[in-house]
Design a protein around this motif. Structure first.
Motif, PDB file in Angstrom:
ATOM      1  N   ARG A  29      82.127  72.215  44.819  1.00 10.02           N
ATOM      2  CA  ARG A  29      81.747  73.807  44.826  1.00 10.02           C
ATOM      3  C   ARG A  29      81.585  74.024  43.270  1.00 10.02           C
ATOM      4  O   ARG A  29      82.423  75.157  42.868  1.00 10.02           O
ATOM      5  CB  ARG A  29      82.295  74.437  45.665  1.00 10.02           C
ATOM      6  N   VAL A  30      80.585  73.917  42.402  1.00  6.26           N
ATOM      7  CA  VAL A  30      80.767  73.995  40.835  1.00  6.26           C
ATOM      8  C   VAL A  30      80.098  75.485  40.729  1.00  6.26           C
ATOM      9  O   VAL A  30      79.101  75.967  41.321  1.00  6.26           O
ATOM     10  CB  VAL A  30      79.755  72.966  40.349  1.00  6.26           C
ATOM     11  N   THR A  31      80.854  76.406  39.990  1.00  2.54           N
ATOM     12  CA  THR A  31      80.190  77.547  39.311  1.00  2.54           C
ATOM     13  C   THR A  31      80.212  77.376  37.993  1.00  2.54           C
ATOM     14  O   THR A  31      80.949  76.858  37.281  1.00  2.54           O
ATOM     15  CB  THR A  31      81.362  78.524  39.614  1.00  2.54           C
ATOM     16  N   LEU A  32      78.731  77.733  37.473  1.00  2.00           N
ATOM     17  CA  LEU A  32      78.399  77.915  36.096  1.00  2.00           C
ATOM     18  C   LEU A  32      78.450  79.407  35.644  1.00  2.00           C
ATOM     19  O   LEU A  32      78.105  80.219  36.356  1.00  2.00           O
ATOM     20  CB  LEU A  32      77.186  77.320  35.907  1.00  2.00           C
ATOM     21  N   THR A  33      79.059  79.300  34.442  1.00  2.90           N
ATOM     22  CA  THR A  33      79.194  80.821  33.894  1.00  2.90           C
ATOM     23  C   THR A  33      78.559  80.547  32.484  1.00  2.90           C
ATOM     24  O   THR A  33      78.953  79.747  31.587  1.00  2.90           O
ATOM     25  CB  THR A  33      80.641  81.265  33.601  1.00  2.90           C
ATOM     26  N   CYS A  34      77.510  81.513  32.280  1.00  4.23           N
ATOM     27  CA  CYS A  34      76.688  81.488  30.918  1.00  4.23           C
ATOM     28  C   CYS A  34      77.470  82.493  29.950  1.00  4.23           C
ATOM     29  O   CYS A  34      77.771  83.780  30.187  1.00  4.23           O
ATOM     30  CB  CYS A  34      75.600  82.244  31.268  1.00  4.23           C
ATOM     31  N   GLN A  35      77.959  81.960  29.084  1.00 10.24           N
ATOM     32  CA  GLN A  35      78.863  82.549  27.932  1.00 10.24           C
ATOM     33  C   GLN A  35      78.043  82.784  26.516  1.00 10.24           C
ATOM     34  O   GLN A  35      77.691  81.766  25.962  1.00 10.24           O
ATOM     35  CB  GLN A  35      80.126  82.101  27.587  1.00 10.24           C
ATOM     36  N   GLY A  36      77.920  83.954  26.129  1.00  9.25           N
ATOM     37  CA  GLY A  36      77.017  84.150  24.633  1.00  9.25           C
ATOM     38  C   GLY A  36      77.019  85.574  24.564  1.00  9.25           C
ATOM     39  O   GLY A  36      77.463  86.469  25.160  1.00  9.25           O
ATOM     40  N   SER A  37      76.607  85.910  23.334  1.00  9.69           N
ATOM     41  CA  SER A  37      76.505  87.326  22.663  1.00  9.69           C
ATOM     42  C   SER A  37      75.177  87.929  23.554  1.00  9.69           C
ATOM     43  O   SER A  37      74.275  87.111  24.259  1.00  9.69           O
ATOM     44  CB  SER A  37      76.239  87.436  21.357  1.00  9.69           C
ATOM     45  N   GLY A  38      75.137  89.089  23.436  1.00 10.39           N
ATOM     46  CA  GLY A  38      73.740  90.076  24.174  1.00 10.39           C
ATOM     47  C   GLY A  38      74.278  90.791  25.309  1.00 10.39           C
ATOM     48  O   GLY A  38      75.639  91.021  25.298  1.00 10.39           O
ATOM     49  N   ILE A  39      73.245  91.264  25.900  1.00  5.11           N
ATOM     50  CA  ILE A  39      73.729  92.134  26.908  1.00  5.11           C
ATOM     51  C   ILE A  39      74.371  91.510  28.393  1.00  5.11           C
ATOM     52  O   ILE A  39      73.615  90.250  28.510  1.00  5.11           O
ATOM     53  CB  ILE A  39      72.441  92.924  27.471  1.00  5.11           C
ATOM     54  N   ALA A  40      75.128  91.866  28.714  1.00  6.20           N
ATOM     55  CA  ALA A  40      75.955  91.183  29.781  1.00  6.20           C
ATOM     56  C   ALA A  40      74.872  91.635  31.059  1.00  6.20           C
ATOM     57  O   ALA A  40      74.405  92.820  31.034  1.00  6.20           O
ATOM     58  CB  ALA A  40      77.166  91.858  30.052  1.00  6.20           C
ATOM     59  N   GLY A  41      74.783  90.478  31.856  1.00  6.41           N
ATOM     60  CA  GLY A  41      73.945  90.907  33.121  1.00  6.41           C
ATOM     61  C   GLY A  41      72.331  90.478  32.888  1.00  6.41           C
ATOM     62  O   GLY A  41      71.645  90.716  33.702  1.00  6.41           O
ATOM     63  N   ALA A  42      72.191  90.090  31.661  1.00 10.84           N
ATOM     64  CA  ALA A  42      70.673  89.578  31.190  1.00 10.84           C
ATOM     65  C   ALA A  42      70.543  88.322  31.309  1.00 10.84           C
ATOM     66  O   ALA A  42      69.912  87.774  30.222  1.00 10.84           O
ATOM     67  CB  ALA A  42      70.440  90.506  29.938  1.00 10.84           C
ATOM     68  N   THR A  43      71.049  87.417  32.066  1.00 15.51           N
ATOM     69  CA  THR A  43      71.151  86.090  31.844  1.00 15.51           C
ATOM     70  C   THR A  43      69.989  85.266  32.791  1.00 15.51           C
ATOM     71  O   THR A  43      69.574  85.886  33.892  1.00 15.51           O
ATOM     72  CB  THR A  43      72.384  85.494  32.541  1.00 15.51           C
ATOM     73  N   THR A  44      69.132  84.797  32.193  1.00  9.50           N
ATOM     74  CA  THR A  44      68.064  83.860  32.940  1.00  9.50           C
ATOM     75  C   THR A  44      68.399  82.648  32.962  1.00  9.50           C
ATOM     76  O   THR A  44      68.823  81.865  32.070  1.00  9.50           O
ATOM     77  CB  THR A  44      66.540  84.008  32.079  1.00  9.50           C
ATOM     78  N   TRP A  45      68.216  82.053  34.086  1.00 11.87           N
ATOM     79  CA  TRP A  45      68.512  80.622  34.710  1.00 11.87           C
ATOM     80  C   TRP A  45      67.472  79.922  34.692  1.00 11.87           C
ATOM     81  O   TRP A  45      66.395  80.222  35.196  1.00 11.87           O
ATOM     82  CB  TRP A  45      69.356  80.629  35.912  1.00 11.87           C
ATOM     83  N   TYR A  46      67.574  78.599  34.470  1.00 14.48           N
ATOM     84  CA  TYR A  46      66.456  77.489  34.680  1.00 14.48           C
ATOM     85  C   TYR A  46      67.093  76.346  35.038  1.00 14.48           C
ATOM     86  O   TYR A  46      68.125  75.815  35.099  1.00 14.48           O
ATOM     87  CB  TYR A  46      66.099  77.301  33.232  1.00 14.48           C
ATOM     88  N   LYS A  47      66.245  75.615  35.966  1.00 14.09           N
ATOM     89  CA  LYS A  47      66.760  74.387  36.847  1.00 14.09           C
ATOM     90  C   LYS A  47      65.768  73.699  36.585  1.00 14.09           C
ATOM     91  O   LYS A  47      64.527  73.921  36.958  1.00 14.09           O
ATOM     92  CB  LYS A  47      67.050  74.669  38.255  1.00 14.09           C
ATOM     93  N   ASP A  48      65.948  72.478  36.142  1.00 13.99           N
ATOM     94  CA  ASP A  48      64.937  71.222  35.755  1.00 13.99           C
ATOM     95  C   ASP A  48      63.787  71.581  35.202  1.00 13.99           C
ATOM     96  O   ASP A  48      62.614  71.481  35.393  1.00 13.99           O
ATOM     97  CB  ASP A  48      64.532  70.594  37.105  1.00 13.99           C
ATOM     98  N   ARG A  49      64.136  72.536  34.172  1.00 10.56           N
ATOM     99  CA  ARG A  49      63.092  73.195  33.122  1.00 10.56           C
ATOM    100  C   ARG A  49      62.065  74.275  33.595  1.00 10.56           C
ATOM    101  O   ARG A  49      60.977  74.234  33.023  1.00 10.56           O
ATOM    102  CB  ARG A  49      62.421  72.005  32.258  1.00 10.56           C
ATOM    103  N   GLN A  50      62.641  74.605  34.837  1.00  7.72           N
ATOM    104  CA  GLN A  50      61.706  75.705  35.589  1.00  7.72           C
ATOM    105  C   GLN A  50      62.511  77.004  35.902  1.00  7.72           C
ATOM    106  O   GLN A  50      63.763  76.830  35.998  1.00  7.72           O
ATOM    107  CB  GLN A  50      61.318  75.248  37.018  1.00  7.72           C
ATOM    108  N   HIS A  51      61.787  77.970  35.746  1.00  5.93           N
ATOM    109  CA  HIS A  51      62.578  79.207  35.704  1.00  5.93           C
ATOM    110  C   HIS A  51      63.263  79.201  37.170  1.00  5.93           C
ATOM    111  O   HIS A  51      62.587  78.989  37.859  1.00  5.93           O
ATOM    112  CB  HIS A  51      61.444  80.380  35.668  1.00  5.93           C
ATOM    113  N   TRP A  52      64.505  79.559  37.159  1.00  8.83           N
ATOM    114  CA  TRP A  52      65.259  79.679  38.348  1.00  8.83           C
ATOM    115  C   TRP A  52      65.682  81.094  38.904  1.00  8.83           C
ATOM    116  O   TRP A  52      65.674  81.255  40.043  1.00  8.83           O
ATOM    117  CB  TRP A  52      66.600  78.920  38.146  1.00  8.83           C
ATOM    118  N   GLY A  53      65.634  82.080  37.820  1.00  6.94           N
ATOM    119  CA  GLY A  53      65.822  83.344  38.324  1.00  6.94           C
ATOM    120  C   GLY A  53      66.801  84.174  37.241  1.00  6.94           C
ATOM    121  O   GLY A  53      67.334  83.609  36.408  1.00  6.94           O
TER     122      GLY A  53
END
Length: 109
Positions: A29-53
């Motif tokens: 039951r893996v949770t991935l967290t995107c950590q980086g600078s920039g605006i919180a809540g403006a994360t774009t996700w990709y799965k298998d090189r395709q836009h995920w949401g």
């Protein structure tokens, strides 16, 4: 679309995996967290090189195996993280280890 490079060409966005074991597998039951600078809540996700949401939250719980990447506007794309559905794995801690440190392995079959 695919994840663009960060403005400087360096990857400063990271994916943190919880629970912190590699390789990451669905049955954990893996949770991935995107950590980086920039605006919180403006994360774009990709799965298998395709836009995920685009997510309001900077984390997702993975329910489908694949290779995931996240993008933060100011710091670019993270290195890819593979989440497998393998039933038999030998896992190591996801954090960096130093020579001479005690290593705990985790197995499931």
């Amino acid at each position: 679309g695919w994840c663009p490079l960060s403005p400087t060409g360096a990857q400063t966005t990271q994916l943190l995996v919880d629970p912190p074991w590699m390789p990451a597998v669905l049955w954990d039951r893996v949770t991935l967290t995107c950590q980086g600078s920039g605006i919180a809540g403006a994360t774009t996700w990709y799965k298998d090189r395709q836009h995920w949401g685009q997510e309001v939250c900077d984390c997702i719980t993975v329910t489908v195996s694949g290779t995931y990447t996240s993008d933060r506007p100011s710091s670019g794309c993270s290195p890819p993280m593979n989440i497998s559905d393998d039933q038999m794995v030998l896992q190591v801690p996801a954090w960096a280890l130093l020579e001479g440190e005690m290593l705990t392995l985790r197995g499931r079959y």
